[in-house]
Design a protein around this motif. Structure first.
Motif, PDB file in Angstrom:
ATOM      1  N   GLY A 305       0.804  -1.216   0.000  1.00  0.00           N
ATOM      2  CA  GLY A 305       0.000   0.000   0.000  1.00  0.00           C
ATOM      3  C   GLY A 305       0.838   1.267   0.000  1.00  0.00           C
ATOM      4  O   GLY A 305       0.385   2.314  -0.453  1.00  0.00           O
ATOM      5  N   PHE A 306       2.065   1.178   0.498  1.00  0.00           N
ATOM      6  CA  PHE A 306       2.927   2.362   0.524  1.00  0.00           C
ATOM      7  C   PHE A 306       3.576   2.645  -0.832  1.00  0.00           C
ATOM      8  O   PHE A 306       4.238   3.659  -0.996  1.00  0.00           O
ATOM      9  N   LEU A 307       3.431   1.722  -1.772  1.00  0.00           N
ATOM     10  CA  LEU A 307       4.173   1.867  -3.027  1.00  0.00           C
ATOM     11  C   LEU A 307       3.287   2.275  -4.196  1.00  0.00           C
ATOM     12  O   LEU A 307       3.741   2.328  -5.330  1.00  0.00           O
ATOM     13  N   VAL A 308       2.026   2.534  -3.953  1.00  0.00           N
ATOM     14  CA  VAL A 308       1.119   2.720  -5.088  1.00  0.00           C
ATOM     15  C   VAL A 308       0.451   4.088  -5.095  1.00  0.00           C
ATOM     16  O   VAL A 308      -0.514   4.291  -5.818  1.00  0.00           O
ATOM     17  N   TRP A 309       0.990   5.051  -4.305  1.00  0.00           N
ATOM     18  CA  TRP A 309       0.268   6.311  -4.192  1.00  0.00           C
ATOM     19  C   TRP A 309       0.127   7.028  -5.538  1.00  0.00           C
ATOM     20  O   TRP A 309      -0.824   7.758  -5.761  1.00  0.00           O
ATOM     21  N   HIS A 311      -0.891   6.123  -8.253  1.00  0.00           N
ATOM     22  CA  HIS A 311      -2.018   5.825  -9.133  1.00  0.00           C
ATOM     23  C   HIS A 311      -3.180   6.804  -8.926  1.00  0.00           C
ATOM     24  O   HIS A 311      -4.166   6.728  -9.634  1.00  0.00           O
ATOM     25  N   HIS A 312      -3.024   7.714  -7.983  1.00  0.00           N
ATOM     26  CA  HIS A 312      -4.015   8.794  -7.888  1.00  0.00           C
ATOM     27  C   HIS A 312      -3.655   9.941  -8.815  1.00  0.00           C
ATOM     28  O   HIS A 312      -4.368  10.923  -8.893  1.00  0.00           O
ATOM     29  N   MET A 313      -2.488   9.858  -9.465  1.00  0.00           N
ATOM     30  CA  MET A 313      -1.973  11.012 -10.184  1.00  0.00           C
ATOM     31  C   MET A 313      -1.669  10.690 -11.640  1.00  0.00           C
ATOM     32  O   MET A 313      -0.810  11.309 -12.244  1.00  0.00           O
ATOM     33  N   PHE A 314      -2.395   9.702 -12.199  1.00  0.00           N
ATOM     34  CA  PHE A 314      -2.103   9.292 -13.568  1.00  0.00           C
ATOM     35  C   PHE A 314      -2.260  10.424 -14.575  1.00  0.00           C
ATOM     36  O   PHE A 314      -1.598  10.442 -15.594  1.00  0.00           O
ATOM     37  N   VAL A 315      -3.154  11.361 -14.331  1.00  0.00           N
ATOM     38  CA  VAL A 315      -3.342  12.430 -15.316  1.00  0.00           C
ATOM     39  C   VAL A 315      -2.795  13.763 -14.814  1.00  0.00           C
ATOM     40  O   VAL A 315      -3.060  14.802 -15.383  1.00  0.00           O
ATOM     41  N   SER A 316      -1.994  13.727 -13.719  1.00  0.00           N
ATOM     42  CA  SER A 316      -1.560  14.987 -13.133  1.00  0.00           C
ATOM     43  C   SER A 316      -0.311  15.521 -13.801  1.00  0.00           C
ATOM     44  O   SER A 316       0.230  16.524 -13.376  1.00  0.00           O
ATOM     45  N   GLY A 317       0.196  14.838 -14.815  1.00  0.00           N
ATOM     46  CA  GLY A 317       1.396  15.310 -15.476  1.00  0.00           C
ATOM     47  C   GLY A 317       2.663  14.634 -14.980  1.00  0.00           C
ATOM     48  O   GLY A 317       3.749  15.086 -15.286  1.00  0.00           O
ATOM     49  N   GLN A 318       2.531  13.565 -14.204  1.00  0.00           N
ATOM     50  CA  GLN A 318       3.742  12.829 -13.840  1.00  0.00           C
ATOM     51  C   GLN A 318       4.229  12.055 -15.065  1.00  0.00           C
ATOM     52  O   GLN A 318       3.498  11.888 -16.035  1.00  0.00           O
ATOM     53  N   SER A 319       5.472  11.583 -15.032  1.00  0.00           N
ATOM     54  CA  SER A 319       6.057  11.008 -16.243  1.00  0.00           C
ATOM     55  C   SER A 319       5.344   9.706 -16.607  1.00  0.00           C
ATOM     56  O   SER A 319       4.780   9.021 -15.761  1.00  0.00           O
ATOM     57  N   VAL A 320       5.393   9.385 -17.897  1.00  0.00           N
ATOM     58  CA  VAL A 320       4.754   8.169 -18.395  1.00  0.00           C
ATOM     59  C   VAL A 320       5.332   6.950 -17.688  1.00  0.00           C
ATOM     60  O   VAL A 320       4.610   6.044 -17.293  1.00  0.00           O
ATOM     61  N   PHE A 321       6.651   6.964 -17.489  1.00  0.00           N
ATOM     62  CA  PHE A 321       7.304   5.829 -16.844  1.00  0.00           C
ATOM     63  C   PHE A 321       6.779   5.636 -15.424  1.00  0.00           C
ATOM     64  O   PHE A 321       6.421   4.531 -15.019  1.00  0.00           O
ATOM     65  N   GLY A 323       3.971   6.558 -14.275  1.00  0.00           N
ATOM     66  CA  GLY A 323       2.602   6.064 -14.393  1.00  0.00           C
ATOM     67  C   GLY A 323       2.576   4.562 -14.583  1.00  0.00           C
ATOM     68  O   GLY A 323       1.801   3.846 -13.937  1.00  0.00           O
ATOM     69  N   LEU A 324       3.441   4.052 -15.444  1.00  0.00           N
ATOM     70  CA  LEU A 324       3.439   2.612 -15.717  1.00  0.00           C
ATOM     71  C   LEU A 324       3.860   1.822 -14.483  1.00  0.00           C
ATOM     72  O   LEU A 324       3.271   0.795 -14.161  1.00  0.00           O
ATOM     73  N   VAL A 325       4.883   2.310 -13.770  1.00  0.00           N
ATOM     74  CA  VAL A 325       5.338   1.595 -12.574  1.00  0.00           C
ATOM     75  C   VAL A 325       4.223   1.543 -11.535  1.00  0.00           C
ATOM     76  O   VAL A 325       3.934   0.490 -10.963  1.00  0.00           O
ATOM     77  N   PHE A 326       3.578   2.678 -11.326  1.00  0.00           N
ATOM     78  CA  PHE A 326       2.508   2.694 -10.323  1.00  0.00           C
ATOM     79  C   PHE A 326       1.342   1.807 -10.753  1.00  0.00           C
ATOM     80  O   PHE A 326       0.709   1.158  -9.923  1.00  0.00           O
ATOM     81  N   LEU A 329       2.367  -1.792  -9.925  1.00  0.00           N
ATOM     82  CA  LEU A 329       2.308  -2.107  -8.496  1.00  0.00           C
ATOM     83  C   LEU A 329       0.866  -2.184  -8.015  1.00  0.00           C
ATOM     84  O   LEU A 329       0.533  -2.971  -7.127  1.00  0.00           O
ATOM     85  N   THR A 330       0.009  -1.363  -8.607  1.00  0.00           N
ATOM     86  CA  THR A 330      -1.395  -1.409  -8.231  1.00  0.00           C
ATOM     87  C   THR A 330      -2.003  -2.766  -8.545  1.00  0.00           C
ATOM     88  O   THR A 330      -2.794  -3.310  -7.777  1.00  0.00           O
ATOM     89  N   MET A 331      -1.600  -3.312  -9.687  1.00  0.00           N
ATOM     90  CA  MET A 331      -2.099  -4.631 -10.048  1.00  0.00           C
ATOM     91  C   MET A 331      -1.609  -5.677  -9.048  1.00  0.00           C
ATOM     92  O   MET A 331      -2.327  -6.606  -8.691  1.00  0.00           O
ATOM     93  N   VAL A 332      -0.360  -5.509  -8.605  1.00  0.00           N
ATOM     94  CA  VAL A 332       0.196  -6.471  -7.654  1.00  0.00           C
ATOM     95  C   VAL A 332      -0.583  -6.432  -6.343  1.00  0.00           C
ATOM     96  O   VAL A 332      -0.898  -7.460  -5.749  1.00  0.00           O
ATOM     97  N   VAL A 333      -0.944  -5.219  -5.889  1.00  0.00           N
ATOM     98  CA  VAL A 333      -1.602  -5.109  -4.597  1.00  0.00           C
ATOM     99  C   VAL A 333      -3.027  -5.653  -4.654  1.00  0.00           C
ATOM    100  O   VAL A 333      -3.652  -5.921  -3.628  1.00  0.00           O
ATOM    101  N   ALA A 334      -3.542  -5.850  -5.874  1.00  0.00           N
ATOM    102  CA  ALA A 334      -4.887  -6.428  -5.991  1.00  0.00           C
ATOM    103  C   ALA A 334      -4.890  -7.895  -5.574  1.00  0.00           C
ATOM    104  O   ALA A 334      -5.910  -8.415  -5.114  1.00  0.00           O
ATOM    105  N   VAL A 335      -3.731  -8.562  -5.728  1.00  0.00           N
ATOM    106  CA  VAL A 335      -3.716 -10.010  -5.516  1.00  0.00           C
ATOM    107  C   VAL A 335      -4.039 -10.409  -4.066  1.00  0.00           C
ATOM    108  O   VAL A 335      -4.883 -11.274  -3.850  1.00  0.00           O
TER     109      VAL A 335
END
Lengths: 558, 291, 346
Positions: A305-309, A311-321, A323-326, A329-335
């Motif tokens: 949960g500490f590694l996925v923050w 994913h709240h900022m996918f459209v906020s202008g953070q880098s594409v890379f 975005g992909l990492v987050f 990790l979000t998919m991993v935390v779903a498991v």
């Protein structure tokens, strides 16, 4: 073993009230200066319920305003304040403290066989901090309120808003320390206060869930505390690091904010998962399926949960890379959440399932949490979330997790442990009715919002295009059903305090330590130090439960 | 609770009602303090993150601001705190030994060093007040304009006029003041401005003193928030020490019971360690630009 | 004018009008499929269990089952694999959405509380409207004058935050002529829900006509209202009652109003015109000088229409003439000074 069955005392209490934590001292002082975790939990129950009621009233206004496309019931300025205050009260003053501060406080020492939490004075302090934070926030709301959204995004909150951002910020900042201290207390207590024989893997999963929650509380809350403090200082000093006009960075605020607030989502759901583990195992009369997996999935959720923050900022202008990492990790935390769900369902296999109110709530939880979790995948998938973020899809998703998850679990827990907390049984009939109403009303309220979201209706809008009205009417109609469903427990639970049947010490015949003391428990929790010789969720005779006696008792009362 | 607490027999001095024995109690308070310190690390962590982000973007402004801090005072404070950590450790040692006199003496010494630290901090803050370096408008001393001094015309940057009637003061409302842009020139000549700096200090290709001043102001904002919170922790620490002093005076602590001394020591060391990070970050990074 | 299509009584699905919209939709359908694929077996299992294994005897003690390593492994790996397919799908779509094309036509967007100011490469300016040709890649370069905004076009399945102090980018290629909603999707304060507009996708020929300047059959007042409420977004500040940020316009024509600084001025055509082109010069008392200039954004013709509309708010319907004579009979005086007095801790 022998002394355990003595403790478990299955007899119906005599008319003469025993000395318990409620009638041990009647003065106001004996409540306000208590160090007893059970009394503190009850005071939390009252305070948190009051905030829940206020937040609910705001929610009602939101839904009424959205009944029509135009902004007619409320002015936009008022609407902005209403949804902001709904968010702030519900998140910081209800969802976060609800299960840990009420049920956790009450049950954790009982479940591990301790006389109290390790730091009772700190526990009382946390209640007072909650009150102080709450009063400051309420004062700000009375003076004029706040309109920044509960996320306090900069630079709107630091520079542009005309409302009481600073006061509310300080209220939330102070309140944060309440959960830090609660988390601290839980961690210490779980480490050092376990009764003889209560090994880590004999702990109820409720305790594991609270351990994971406490980790998040201790490591996450300070970050948001300092962030909100910085916002307050910026407003005061008219300068700061979030102000783009002088080279500051508004996106830094989002990083710091979500670094806490995403883990805070797990503060809001992990304890609920703990409650559901208890209820499903209890009312299926089965050991939880895959105990270790459920326990460690809580810890895994807390850590990931500490590694996925981001994913709240996918459209906020953070880098594409980034975005992909987050997104990955979000998919991993779903498991781990999926693992929990499967284990809960598997627990029912070959059980002996009774349909008591807590179980109905828990089954409702399984359905709603399933939808909440799966729609989380929609939002974790980065290409799709570009379209979905900041729309009603988000609103629907987090209500499915927060209300469908945490609130329903909270209600399940309150019903499950009500006999222990108060010594009274509530009306089973009305309990079942309310569980059904909440489930139906909830789905009617929030399912249409998924469609609204895919249609593109942005959140935080006081007015919307006319073609979306039908779905909004469904949603508002559902909200009224949900409202009635949520008010019913208030009525019949209070009624039960005065007219309810007296509860047996162990009305459900469950093996947890909390059921092996009287209802309500004495101030020192146990007459004698319990010694644990059985595994967790052992419903058989070898755990010392006198089932024959209980059946006789049932036969008499029915 | 009272009924229970009163009837419970006290095996040891200081054993609280919820514990079975002293071991359990000491383990609990020790874990609690470590967890609390973890919380503190995260608390300061947010600030360190902010510091790193902006130093990465605007190294010259941060160097300029940092160079105005006096490493003598900062160094002195570092020394004072390190010595106070020693006396704190000795306090714990003498508490374990049961030596009341030396215990009290060490607590007094620790408090003395703590006070010296805060005194130095006060001197430094006053200096910032006098030089117009507090980032809050109105919290600076108003400085009379020095009309006689010739160096006004020698300023490194194109200075914007300060306008209207109040021209007796350079900062009529107590604004933040910063004029020296020499570091930007240096960096420009040697071509190591960062991308953010190329936007952040310049207007139409010219060095903009106001924009540079705002970045220096960011540094001082972070400086005041970080050292301010650290000083607050010192003040709380002194409060704890005062309580400890009284308890030690009445002879509470001995070989059997010294956990409060130990965890207060943990706290004190933690506050020291935060300073050990603050000192180089705020005072030393950027000094090489002076030469 | 093209009309928004609503296909059914309950709208379930937004129009698909950009080159990558189908990708987003396919991903959406895939996820719905996955969700249904998980939900049905789980819900079926729950119902099956609670019926089949319902309580037959009070406080029974069913046989213990501790768990199954095989099952745990299976239901850890399957969700993980599926979630990875979702991740990869999302990554591919995201890559398309955010990799800016080289050969796009440029449009510049500035967000401001609470309007979108848009400028075309060819010099045309619009407010709250964006006209684009069909089948051409369009790249938006965006920033904001104040707080965060978010430029969102659901029919194109894309959006991006607009951040003060930096540029953010968005691109799309519209595939279907039509009129589509444009929203501000990041909360930006009082009139957030009024910061909306339309994107007009036009055939290349129509677009060229539009670039030449279009002719409408509206009266000046109608045209003025259209400009006021939609095209220029004046209404976002000049309506709204107590909370509005711009001066009240109803009933002011032909009256004297007090200005910041104490002077008074007669509201006539000239004053209205000057206030639109040079808003900061004569600000009505009680309001902040926050209005942007519209110089260069409105043609003289449009100015006339606007003035005509503002006059109509005071009951003056003649499109010409000097109002210096009879004061307007409508209003009860100006409301200047009553706005912007909201409390707060600033």
């Amino acid at each position: 073993m022998q002394d355990v069955s003595a403790i478990s005392g299955n007899s119906i209490p005599a008319d003469e009230p025993k000395l318990n934590y409620i009638n041990n001292g009647h003065t106001l002082k004996s409540w306000l200066l208590t160090k007893d975790h059970k009394r503190i939990a009850l005071m939390y129950l009252l305070s948190v319920s009051a905030f829940f009621l206020m937040g609910g009233i705001y929610a009602a206004f939101i839904r009424l305003e959205l009944l029509t496309p135009a902004s007619d019931l409320l002015e936009t300025a008022t609407y902005n304040k209403v949804f902001t205050q709904h968010g702030i009260l519900m998140v910081f003053f209800f969802l976060i403290p609800a299960i840990p501060a009420i049920l956790g406080n009450f049950l954790l020492p009982l479940m591990i066989g301790a006389k109290d939490l390790a730091l009772p004075r700190i526990n009382l302090l946390s209640l007072y901090i909650y009150w102080i934070g709450g009063i400051i926030t309420l004062w700000a709301l009375m003076k004029g309120g706040v309109d920044t959204g509960w996320t306090f995004y900069t630079p709107y909150s630091t520079t542009f808003s005309n409302s009481y951002v600073m006061a509310v910020g300080i209220g939330v900042f102070i309140n944060g320390f309440s959960s830090i201290l609660t988390g601290l207390n839980f961690i210490v207590s779980i480490h050092t206060m376990r009764a003889p024989g209560m090994t880590w893997f004999r702990l109820p999963l409720f305790v594991w869930a609270h351990y994971a929650t406490s980790l998040v509380m201790i490591l996450g809350t300070p970050v948001v505390a300092i962030t909100i403090l910085l916002v307050a200082i910026e407003r005061f000093a008219r300068i700061g690091i979030f102000d783009p006009a002088i080279g500051g960075d508004p996106i830094l605020f989002q990083h710091l904010f979500w670094f806490y607030s995403h883990p805070a989502v797990y503060i809001m759901i992990l304890p609920g998962m703990g409650v559901i583990s208890e209820v499903i195992a209890g009312f299926s009369r089965k050991r939880i399926f895959g105990y270790e997996f459920v326990a460690f999935s809580s810890i895994a959720i807390a850590v990931f949960g500490f590694l996925v923050w981001g994913h709240h900022m996918f459209v906020s202008g953070q880098s594409v890379f980034a975005g992909l990492v987050f997104s990955f990790l979000t998919m991993v935390v779903a498991v781990p959440s999926a693992i929990k769900t499967f284990n809960w369902v598997a627990t029912m296999y070959k059980g002996s399932i009774s349909y008591d109110t807590p179980m109905l709530y828990a089954i409702g939880f399984l359905g709603l949490f399933l939808v909440g979790g799966l729609t989380g995948l929609f939002l974790g998938s980065i290409g799709l979330t570009v379209h979905l973020t900041d729309t009603y899809f988000i609103v629907a998703h987090f209500h499915y997790v927060m209300v469908g998850g945490q609130v329903i679990a909270y209600l399940a827990g309150i019903h499950y442990w009500w006999p222990k907390m108060t010594g009274r049984m509530y009306s089973e009939f009305w309990g079942k009715v309310s569980a059904m109403l909440v489930f139906v009303g909830f789905n009617l309220t929030f399912f249409p919002q998924f469609i609204l979201g895919y249609m593109g209706m942005p959140r935080r809008y006081a007015s919307y295009p006319e073609e979306l009205q039908v779905l909004n009417i469904f949603s508002t109609a559902g909200a009224s059903v949900l409202g009635i469903g949520l008010l019913m427990p208030v009525v019949y639970l209070i009624h039960s305090l005065f007219y309810g049947k007296k509860a047996a010490d162990n009305p459900w015949m469950h093996p947890g330590l909390e059921w092996r003391t009287s209802s309500p428990p004495p101030t020192e929790n146990f007459k004698e130090m319990p010694v644990v010789t059985w595994e967790a969720y052992d419903f058989g005779e070898e755990s010392g439960l006198d089932i024959e006696e209980a059946r006789r008792r049932e036969a008499v009362t029915v | 609770m009272t009924a229970h607490g009163d009837t419970h027999e006290h095996h040891e001095p200081g054993l609280q009602h919820q514990f079975e024995d002293m071991n359990q109690q000491e383990e609990s308070v020790s874990i609690a303090m470590w967890a609390f310190l973890a919380q503190e690390i995260m608390f300061f962590g947010g600030l360190f993150t902010a510091y790193l982000v902006f130093r990465w973007r605007f190294p010259m402004a941060f160097a300029a601001g940092s160079n105005h801090l006096d490493p003598f005072w900062g160094g002195l404070n570092t020394l004072v705190l390190i010595v106070s950590s020693l006396t704190m450790a000795l306090t714990v040692y003498y508490a374990q030994k049961g030596n009341r006199t030396l215990q009290v003496a060490m607590i007094v010494l620790t408090m003395l060093f703590g006070s010296v630290f805060l005194g130095v901090k006060a001197i430094e803050y006053t200096d910032k007040y006098n030089h117009g370096l507090v980032p809050v408008t109105g919290w600076n001393k108003k400085v009379k304009e020095d009309t006689s001094a010739p160096h006004v015309t020698e300023q490194d940057c194109t200075q914007v006029g300060h306008g209207d009637g109040d021209d007796h003061y350079v900062n009529p409302k107590g604004e933040f003041q910063w004029k020296d842009c020499s570091l930007v020139k240096l960096a420009q000549e040697k071509n190591y401005l960062t991308a953010d700096e190329k936007i952040g200090y310049f207007t139409n290709g010219e060095i903009d003193a106001d924009k540079f001043r705002d970045k220096v102001r960011l540094f001082y904002f972070i400086y005041f928030v970080m050292t301010g919170l650290h000083a607050l922790h010192m003040i709380i620490g002194l409060g704890v020490m005062l309580w400890l002093l009284w308890k030690a005076w009445i002879g509470t602590y001995g070989p059997k019971y010294y956990a409060p001394v130990e965890i207060s020591g943990l706290y004190w060391h933690f506050v020291d360690i935060v300073w050990i990070f603050l000192f180089p970050l705020l005072y030393l990074l950027g000094r090489h630009f002076l030469h | 004018m093209l009309i928004m299509q609503t296909n059914s009584w309950i709208p379930l699905f937004p129009e698909q009008a950009s080159s990558f919209a189908w990708q987003v939709d396919y991903l959406y359908f895939y996820l719905i499929l996955v969700s249904v694929g998980f939900t049905i077996p789980i819900v079926a299992a729950i119902f099956f269990f609670i019926v089949k294994y319902r309580e037959r005897e009070k406080f029974a003690t069913p046989d213990e089952i501790h768990g199954s390593m095989v099952l745990e492994t299976v239901w850890s790996i399957i969700p993980f694999v599926i979630s990875m397919t979702i991740f990869l799908g999302g990554a591919v779509v995201y890559y398309t959405q955010y990799r800016m094309p080289e050969d796009a036509m440029n449009v510049y967007v500035v967000g401001k509380q609470w309007m979108w100011k848009i400028q075309h490469e060819t010099g045309q300016r619009e407010i709250n409207e964006l006209h684009v040709p069909v089948g051409r890649k369009v790249k938006l370069t965006m920033t904001t004058e104040d707080v965060l905004h978010d430029f969102s076009i659901p029919a194109f399945r894309t959006k991006a935050d607009v951040v003060p102090g930096r540029f953010t980018y968005l691109w799309f290629e519209a595939t279907k002529p039509g009129k589509y909603h444009l929203y501000c999707a990041e909360y930006c304060g009082l009139n957030h829900s009024g910061m909306v507009g339309y994107v007009y996708v036009m055939e290349q020929k129509d677009y060229e006509n539009w670039l030449q300047g279009n002719v409408t059959g509206q009266t000046p007042i109608e045209q003025g209202r259209d400009l006021f409420e939609n095209k220029l977004g004046c209404a976002s500040c000049h309506t709204g009652g107590q909370q509005q940020r711009g001066a009240k316009l109803e009933g002011i024509y032909g009256k004297e109003v007090s200005l910041v600084g104490g002077q008074k001025v007669l509201v006539n055509d000239e004053y209205l015109r000057n206030s639109i082109l040079n808003p900061g010069a004569q600000v009505v008392e009680g309001y902040q000088p926050i209005m942007p200039t519209f110089k260069g954004q409105v043609t003289e013709e449009q100015l006339l229409s606007l003035v005509a509309y503002i006059k109509s708010l005071s009951g003056v319907t003649a499109t010409t003439g000097t109002p210096a004579a009879a004061p307007s009979p409508v209003s009860t005086g100006t409301d200047a000074g009553s706005g912007n007095t909201q409390g707060g801790d600033r």
